[in-house]
Scaffold this motif. Structure first.
Motif, PDB file in Angstrom:
ATOM      1  N   VAL A  57      15.114  19.039  58.224  1.00  0.00           N
ATOM      2  CA  VAL A  57      14.564  20.142  57.441  1.00  0.00           C
ATOM      3  C   VAL A  57      15.618  21.223  57.177  1.00  0.00           C
ATOM      4  O   VAL A  57      15.777  21.686  56.052  1.00  0.00           O
ATOM      5  N   ARG A  58      16.366  21.648  58.220  1.00  0.00           N
ATOM      6  CA  ARG A  58      17.346  22.720  58.055  1.00  0.00           C
ATOM      7  C   ARG A  58      18.441  22.326  57.069  1.00  0.00           C
ATOM      8  O   ARG A  58      18.815  23.083  56.193  1.00  0.00           O
ATOM      9  N   GLN A  59      18.948  21.112  57.212  1.00  0.00           N
ATOM     10  CA  GLN A  59      19.989  20.636  56.305  1.00  0.00           C
ATOM     11  C   GLN A  59      19.439  20.464  54.892  1.00  0.00           C
ATOM     12  O   GLN A  59      20.124  20.738  53.918  1.00  0.00           O
ATOM     13  N   ALA A  60      18.214  20.018  54.783  1.00  0.00           N
ATOM     14  CA  ALA A  60      17.589  19.843  53.468  1.00  0.00           C
ATOM     15  C   ALA A  60      17.422  21.185  52.765  1.00  0.00           C
ATOM     16  O   ALA A  60      17.574  21.270  51.548  1.00  0.00           O
ATOM     17  N   GLU A  61      17.135  22.252  53.526  1.00  0.00           N
ATOM     18  CA  GLU A  61      17.004  23.581  52.928  1.00  0.00           C
ATOM     19  C   GLU A  61      18.316  24.025  52.284  1.00  0.00           C
ATOM     20  O   GLU A  61      18.315  24.622  51.215  1.00  0.00           O
ATOM     21  N   GLU A  62      19.424  23.756  52.959  1.00  0.00           N
ATOM     22  CA  GLU A  62      20.734  24.106  52.397  1.00  0.00           C
ATOM     23  C   GLU A  62      20.976  23.356  51.078  1.00  0.00           C
ATOM     24  O   GLU A  62      21.495  23.927  50.126  1.00  0.00           O
ATOM     25  N   LEU A  63      20.602  22.095  51.067  1.00  0.00           N
ATOM     26  CA  LEU A  63      20.777  21.320  49.844  1.00  0.00           C
ATOM     27  C   LEU A  63      19.852  21.813  48.741  1.00  0.00           C
ATOM     28  O   LEU A  63      20.226  21.817  47.567  1.00  0.00           O
ATOM     29  N   HIS A  64      18.653  22.251  49.102  1.00  0.00           N
ATOM     30  CA  HIS A  64      17.731  22.796  48.103  1.00  0.00           C
ATOM     31  C   HIS A  64      18.311  24.065  47.469  1.00  0.00           C
ATOM     32  O   HIS A  64      18.131  24.301  46.275  1.00  0.00           O
ATOM     33  N   GLU A  65      18.995  24.882  48.280  1.00  0.00           N
ATOM     34  CA  GLU A  65      19.654  26.082  47.739  1.00  0.00           C
ATOM     35  C   GLU A  65      20.727  25.694  46.729  1.00  0.00           C
ATOM     36  O   GLU A  65      20.829  26.287  45.656  1.00  0.00           O
ATOM     37  N   GLU A  66      21.523  24.695  47.101  1.00  0.00           N
ATOM     38  CA  GLU A  66      22.568  24.234  46.177  1.00  0.00           C
ATOM     39  C   GLU A  66      21.954  23.622  44.922  1.00  0.00           C
ATOM     40  O   GLU A  66      22.453  23.821  43.807  1.00  0.00           O
ATOM     41  N   LEU A  67      20.861  22.895  45.088  1.00  0.00           N
ATOM     42  CA  LEU A  67      20.165  22.328  43.927  1.00  0.00           C
ATOM     43  C   LEU A  67      19.629  23.421  43.007  1.00  0.00           C
ATOM     44  O   LEU A  67      19.649  23.271  41.777  1.00  0.00           O
ATOM     45  N   ALA A  68      19.166  24.521  43.581  1.00  0.00           N
ATOM     46  CA  ALA A  68      18.682  25.637  42.764  1.00  0.00           C
ATOM     47  C   ALA A  68      19.816  26.237  41.942  1.00  0.00           C
ATOM     48  O   ALA A  68      19.648  26.542  40.753  1.00  0.00           O
ATOM     49  N   VAL A  69      20.981  26.385  42.553  1.00  0.00           N
ATOM     50  CA  VAL A  69      22.147  26.904  41.826  1.00  0.00           C
ATOM     51  C   VAL A  69      22.553  25.925  40.730  1.00  0.00           C
ATOM     52  O   VAL A  69      22.863  26.333  39.597  1.00  0.00           O
ATOM     53  N   LEU A  70      22.542  24.649  41.045  1.00  0.00           N
ATOM     54  CA  LEU A  70      22.874  23.638  40.031  1.00  0.00           C
ATOM     55  C   LEU A  70      21.888  23.684  38.868  1.00  0.00           C
ATOM     56  O   LEU A  70      22.283  23.536  37.706  1.00  0.00           O
ATOM     57  N   GLY A  71      20.616  23.895  39.171  1.00  0.00           N
ATOM     58  CA  GLY A  71      19.614  24.015  38.110  1.00  0.00           C
ATOM     59  C   GLY A  71      19.915  25.196  37.195  1.00  0.00           C
ATOM     60  O   GLY A  71      19.801  25.093  35.972  1.00  0.00           O
ATOM     61  N   LYS A  72      20.297  26.329  37.781  1.00  0.00           N
ATOM     62  CA  LYS A  72      20.668  27.498  36.972  1.00  0.00           C
ATOM     63  C   LYS A  72      21.886  27.195  36.115  1.00  0.00           C
ATOM     64  O   LYS A  72      21.940  27.554  34.931  1.00  0.00           O
ATOM     65  N   ARG A  73      22.880  26.545  36.714  1.00  0.00           N
ATOM     66  CA  ARG A  73      24.092  26.198  35.960  1.00  0.00           C
ATOM     67  C   ARG A  73      23.764  25.281  34.778  1.00  0.00           C
ATOM     68  O   ARG A  73      24.270  25.474  33.675  1.00  0.00           O
ATOM     69  N   ILE A  74      22.906  24.307  35.021  1.00  0.00           N
ATOM     70  CA  ILE A  74      22.525  23.360  33.958  1.00  0.00           C
ATOM     71  C   ILE A  74      21.825  24.100  32.817  1.00  0.00           C
ATOM     72  O   ILE A  74      22.112  23.868  31.638  1.00  0.00           O
ATOM     73  N   ARG A  75      20.921  25.016  33.173  1.00  0.00           N
ATOM     74  CA  ARG A  75      20.223  25.794  32.131  1.00  0.00           C
ATOM     75  C   ARG A  75      21.200  26.659  31.334  1.00  0.00           C
ATOM     76  O   ARG A  75      21.105  26.742  30.107  1.00  0.00           O
ATOM     77  N   ILE A  76      22.137  27.292  32.015  1.00  0.00           N
ATOM     78  CA  ILE A  76      23.105  28.151  31.334  1.00  0.00           C
ATOM     79  C   ILE A  76      23.970  27.330  30.376  1.00  0.00           C
ATOM     80  O   ILE A  76      24.217  27.737  29.239  1.00  0.00           O
ATOM     81  N   VAL A  77      24.440  26.185  30.833  1.00  0.00           N
ATOM     82  CA  VAL A  77      25.276  25.339  29.966  1.00  0.00           C
ATOM     83  C   VAL A  77      24.465  24.830  28.778  1.00  0.00           C
ATOM     84  O   VAL A  77      24.970  24.762  27.653  1.00  0.00           O
ATOM     85  N   ASN A  78      23.203  24.495  29.000  1.00  0.00           N
ATOM     86  CA  ASN A  78      22.357  24.068  27.876  1.00  0.00           C
ATOM     87  C   ASN A  78      22.212  25.169  26.835  1.00  0.00           C
ATOM     88  O   ASN A  78      22.270  24.912  25.627  1.00  0.00           O
ATOM     89  N   VAL A  79      22.048  26.406  27.285  1.00  0.00           N
ATOM     90  CA  VAL A  79      21.968  27.533  26.345  1.00  0.00           C
ATOM     91  C   VAL A  79      23.285  27.684  25.596  1.00  0.00           C
ATOM     92  O   VAL A  79      23.301  27.883  24.373  1.00  0.00           O
TER      93      VAL A  79
END
Length: 145
Positions: A57-79
């Motif tokens: 769970v703890r390690q998965a939370e860290e990856l979820h944070e990175e996934l959230a940042v990646l999601g923001k990056r993907i949206r910004i590049v799409n714009v």
């Protein structure tokens, strides 16, 4: 509305209309940069999504944070990509209108000006998006001195 009948007028019209085409080449190169950044972010998010299921769970939370940042990056590049495509459409409009205005002898300078200004505004915002995406991509990286 008269059509020109001499070659010099048509040649001059083509020269005027072709000048903004060099801008299209730069936008194409910029789109290539954006598409590479997008594909890297998408590939990284796929790798992380595969890893999440196998972690605690703890390690998965860290990856979820990175996934959230990646999601923001993907949206910004799409714009940014959308804005570059809009910019290209405005530049193409400038080219077509310049050519038509000089060949057909109609006064539509305002359309040329507004198309160019809108295209440059889209390009400026797309560049700012790239700057933001780069910031997001590098904000958690350790700095070595």
């Amino acid at each position: 509305m008269t059509m020109p009948n001499d070659i010099e007028t048509v040649a001059h019209a083509i020269q005027l209309a072709v000048a903004p085409v060099f801008l299209l080449a730069g936008i194409g190169a910029f789109l290539n940069v954006l598409s590479v950044r997008l594909s890297r972010a998408v590939d990284r998010s796929r790798v992380l999504q595969d890893r999440v299921a196998a972690l605690e769970v703890r390690q998965a939370e860290e990856l979820h944070e990175e996934l959230a940042v990646l999601g923001k990056r993907i949206r910004i590049v799409n714009v940014a990509i959308m804005l570059c495509v809009l910019c290209s459409l405005f530049v193409c409009t400038v080219v077509a209108v310049i050519f038509l205005a000089s060949v057909i002898d109609i006064a539509i300078a305002a359309l040329i000006v507004w198309s160019f200004v809108c295209g440059m505004a889209c390009l400026i915002i797309a560049l700012l998006c790239l700057l933001g995406e780069i910031y997001l991509a590098t904000m958690k990286m350790p700095i070595r001195r």
